[in-house]
Design a protein around this motif. Structure first.
Motif, mmCIF file in Angstrom:
data_model
loop_
_atom_site.group_PDB
_atom_site.id
_atom_site.type_symbol
_atom_site.label_atom_id
_atom_site.label_comp_id
_atom_site.label_asym_id
_atom_site.label_seq_id
_atom_site.Cartn_x
_atom_site.Cartn_y
_atom_site.Cartn_z
ATOM 1 N N VAL A 89 34.803 28.069 45.922
ATOM 2 C CA VAL A 89 35.454 27.161 46.880
ATOM 3 C C VAL A 89 35.640 25.762 46.319
ATOM 4 C CG1 VAL A 89 34.663 28.470 48.881
ATOM 5 C CG2 VAL A 89 33.249 26.592 47.992
ATOM 6 N N THR A 90 35.105 25.494 45.130
ATOM 7 C CA THR A 90 35.318 24.199 44.472
ATOM 8 C C THR A 90 36.284 24.320 43.297
ATOM 9 O OG1 THR A 90 33.429 24.442 42.964
ATOM 10 C CG2 THR A 90 32.997 23.462 45.128
ATOM 11 N N ARG A 91 36.957 25.451 43.174
ATOM 12 C CA ARG A 91 37.902 25.653 42.067
ATOM 13 C C ARG A 91 38.936 24.525 42.082
ATOM 14 N NH1 ARG A 91 39.113 30.502 39.226
ATOM 15 N NH2 ARG A 91 37.818 31.618 40.758
ATOM 16 N N PRO A 92 39.123 23.816 40.975
ATOM 17 C CA PRO A 92 40.003 22.638 40.999
ATOM 18 C C PRO A 92 41.488 22.962 41.068
ATOM 19 C CG PRO A 92 39.143 23.004 38.797
ATOM 20 C CD PRO A 92 38.430 23.976 39.679
ATOM 21 N N ASP A 93 41.885 24.146 40.628
ATOM 22 C CA ASP A 93 43.308 24.474 40.592
ATOM 23 C C ASP A 93 43.485 25.930 41.002
ATOM 24 O OD1 ASP A 93 46.025 24.483 40.193
ATOM 25 O OD2 ASP A 93 45.891 24.790 38.028
ATOM 26 N N ALA A 94 43.385 26.180 42.295
ATOM 27 C CA ALA A 94 43.488 27.548 42.802
ATOM 28 C C ALA A 94 44.955 27.907 42.992
ATOM 29 C CB ALA A 94 42.711 27.685 44.104
ATOM 30 N N ARG A 95 45.637 28.230 41.900
ATOM 31 C CA ARG A 95 47.047 28.618 41.990
ATOM 32 C C ARG A 95 47.163 30.000 42.630
ATOM 33 N NH1 ARG A 95 49.724 28.837 36.505
ATOM 34 N NH2 ARG A 95 47.746 29.846 35.952
ATOM 35 N N HIS A 96 48.247 30.212 43.368
ATOM 36 C CA HIS A 96 48.458 31.510 44.009
ATOM 37 C C HIS A 96 49.909 31.619 44.444
ATOM 38 C CE1 HIS A 96 48.616 29.578 47.979
ATOM 39 N NE2 HIS A 96 47.568 28.854 47.594
ATOM 40 N N LEU A 97 50.279 32.814 44.905
ATOM 41 C CA LEU A 97 51.616 33.059 45.449
ATOM 42 C C LEU A 97 51.538 33.519 46.894
ATOM 43 C CD1 LEU A 97 53.410 34.863 42.456
ATOM 44 C CD2 LEU A 97 53.661 32.481 43.196
ATOM 45 N N ALA A 98 50.454 33.187 47.577
ATOM 46 C CA ALA A 98 50.235 33.694 48.931
ATOM 47 C C ALA A 98 51.349 33.305 49.887
ATOM 48 C CB ALA A 98 48.887 33.201 49.458
ATOM 49 N N PHE A 99 51.966 32.155 49.669
ATOM 50 C CA PHE A 99 53.072 31.713 50.526
ATOM 51 C C PHE A 99 54.428 31.913 49.865
ATOM 52 C CE2 PHE A 99 49.702 28.759 52.289
ATOM 53 C CZ PHE A 99 49.560 29.467 53.482
ATOM 54 N N GLY A 100 54.466 32.685 48.785
ATOM 55 C CA GLY A 100 55.717 32.944 48.106
ATOM 56 C C GLY A 100 56.057 31.857 47.099
ATOM 57 N N HIS A 101 57.351 31.786 46.749
ATOM 58 C CA HIS A 101 57.826 30.836 45.738
ATOM 59 C C HIS A 101 59.339 30.757 45.859
ATOM 60 C CE1 HIS A 101 58.218 28.695 41.960
ATOM 61 N NE2 HIS A 101 59.018 29.632 41.485
ATOM 62 N N GLY A 102 59.899 29.619 45.527
ATOM 63 C CA GLY A 102 61.347 29.466 45.555
ATOM 64 C C GLY A 102 61.850 29.108 46.945
ATOM 65 N N ILE A 103 63.114 29.423 47.216
ATOM 66 C CA ILE A 103 63.735 28.979 48.459
ATOM 67 C C ILE A 103 63.130 29.655 49.690
ATOM 68 C CG2 ILE A 103 65.906 28.440 47.308
ATOM 69 C CD1 ILE A 103 67.070 31.001 48.582
ATOM 70 N N HIS A 104 62.465 30.771 49.503
ATOM 71 C CA HIS A 104 61.838 31.464 50.636
ATOM 72 C C HIS A 104 60.357 31.119 50.786
ATOM 73 C CE1 HIS A 104 65.139 34.044 51.987
ATOM 74 N NE2 HIS A 104 65.485 34.146 50.715
ATOM 75 N N TYR A 105 59.910 30.076 50.106
ATOM 76 C CA TYR A 105 58.514 29.640 50.273
ATOM 77 C C TYR A 105 58.229 29.447 51.762
ATOM 78 C CZ TYR A 105 54.210 26.974 49.541
ATOM 79 O OH TYR A 105 52.901 26.544 49.552
ATOM 80 N N CYS A 106 57.086 29.928 52.208
ATOM 81 C CA CYS A 106 56.771 29.989 53.637
ATOM 82 C C CYS A 106 56.899 28.627 54.320
ATOM 83 C CB CYS A 106 55.360 30.531 53.830
ATOM 84 S SG CYS A 106 54.845 30.628 55.555
ATOM 85 N N LEU A 107 57.790 28.559 55.302
ATOM 86 C CA LEU A 107 58.013 27.319 56.031
ATOM 87 C C LEU A 107 56.777 26.907 56.821
ATOM 88 C CD1 LEU A 107 60.276 25.258 56.702
ATOM 89 C CD2 LEU A 107 60.829 26.673 58.683
#
Length: 410
Positions: free
Chosen positions: A333-351
């Motif tokens: 829970v202290t990870r400094p850069d928790a990259r992910h695609l949970a909300f997608g990417h690009g123009i359809h990134y979760c509003l």
């Protein structure tokens, strides 16, 4: 060498989901993209890698709109949701310029300032829900907390009367399952109710998002068609709460499995926003994206994708693959850069990503503070994940805690 459908990895089933992370890791070890078979027997391409996932989600030749491929998809046995049948007529299943126009119409409700104004209401709801279970000492947190809180928030935003919210939650949960008669009936019931609600709001305008969208539909420019108005209402209900239900459920399950991490967040609540990103990386609330459709032959991850074939991104797998492999399966829970695609990417990134993040941080802070000795119920129940569909989250969260009184916060 020809690969027969029976030889393909079967994804989207309860058996796969029960051991999803190990199965995705095995697929990643073999390559970033695979031909797979779904529970309904149809085949598609599945991306399991982070970098290829980002490329896929923003690929200009992969369309979100199934309409041009309807006959081809039906011939292959694939069930699709077209306009008026569930999720159709909304920005989730649209390409530019339609997507750009629809997203712009809704986006004003999801600005950072607008979302921040919801924080007191989210906190109030979290306390009220915990008040209801605190004296008992046991609860199923999916039924008592992670389910009702996001539904209440999105219904407040949209202007859905409180007495109808249980039905909406039931319809959306069934509607997110695998293609079936029950799924179609749930989505049609949701469509019918929301059309009636839109009609009622047109007759008596209110200060809520659905009334705002009706105003857009009824203005002189005609920027939102009747089908788009209903489709947008449906997707706001479904996507506006289901992702957060599973974000909270997955986060709580992870903290119950890692009590030292929960203790850290109790002592350091300022770390919760970053922890939410780690929960999204560790167990994405959306396991599989809706299908994308190749508008022409293209190469993806070294494989030729033919026009009309479908491509799906396994967000659960891609997010775990975002960082160093040696720490991918470790919750931090202290990870400094928790990259992910949970909300997608690009123009359809979760509003609705800012709203989900806010709800996650506020709800978890209240829960951890109010129930300091929260633990799995004894004896531990067998873990069950949502058995079908594109989402990933626990079916139940049976817990125990020291009984407590209600909060004085009002």
């Amino acid at each position: 060498m020809t690969t027969h459908n029976d030889d393909l990895t079967l994804v989207g089933t309860a058996e796969f989901k029960a051991d999803a992370h190990a199965r995705y890791a095995a697929l990643r070890a073999q390559g970033p993209i695979h031909r797979v078979r779904s529970a309904d027997g149809t085949t598609s391409w599945l991306v399991v890698d982070y970098e290829l996932g980002r490329e896929t989600l923003a690929h200009p030749q992969l369309s979100k709109n199934p309409e041009p491929f309807a006959e081809q998809l039906r011939a292959s046995g694939r069930h699709i949701l077209l306009a008026g049948s569930g999720f159709g007529g909304n920005m989730l299943m649209a390409d530019p310029p339609e997507h750009t126009r629809l997203r712009r119409l809704v986006s004003k409700a999801f600005t950072p300032a607008a979302i921040e104004r919801l924080a007191p209401r989210v906190e109030q709801l979290a306390h009220e829900l915990i008040d209801a279970i605190a004296p008992a000492g046991t609860a199923d947190l999916v039924a008592a907390f992670t389910g009702p809180l996001p539904m209440a928030v999105i219904c407040d935003l949209l202007g859905v009367p409180e007495q109808h919210r249980d039905n909406l939650q039931r319809w959306t949960r069934r509607g997110m399952g695998n293609p079936s008669t029950a799924q179609r009936e749930a989505l049609l019931a949701l469509n019918t109710y929301l059309q009636e609600l839109l009609d009622a709001k047109r007759a008596a305008h209110a200060d809520d998002l659905l009334s705002h969208l009706i105003g857009v539909h009824d203005d002189d420019h005609g920027r939102l068609s009747t089908t788009e108005l209903l489709g947008t209402a449906v997707i706001l209900v479904v996507a506006g709460h289901e992702t957060t239900v599973n974000l909270l459920g997955n986060a709580i399950a992870a903290l119950l499995d890692h009590p030292a991490q929960a203790a850290h967040l109790r002592a350091n609540p300022h770390d919760l926003p970053g922890a939410v990103e780690e929960f999204l990386r560790f167990d994405s609330p959306v396991e599989l994206t809706p299908a994308r459709f190749a508008t022409e032959d293209l190469l993806l991850g070294g494989h030729r994708i033919r026009r009309g074939e479908t491509v799906t991104v396994a967000l659960t797998s891609a997010s775990r693959a975002a960082g160093p492999a040696e720490t991918a399966d470790r919750l931090d829970v202290t990870r400094p850069d928790a990259r992910h695609l949970a909300f997608g990417h690009g123009i359809h990134y979760c509003l609705g990503a800012p709203l989900a993040r806010l709800e996650g941080a506020v709800a978890l802070r209240v829960l951890l503070n109010r129930l300091p000795d929260l633990a799995w119920a004894d004896p531990p129940a067998q873990r069950h994940w949502l058995p079908a569909g594109i989402t990933r989250g626990p079916v139940t969260l049976p817990v125990r805690f020291t009984p407590a009184g209600v909060t004085a916060l009002r």
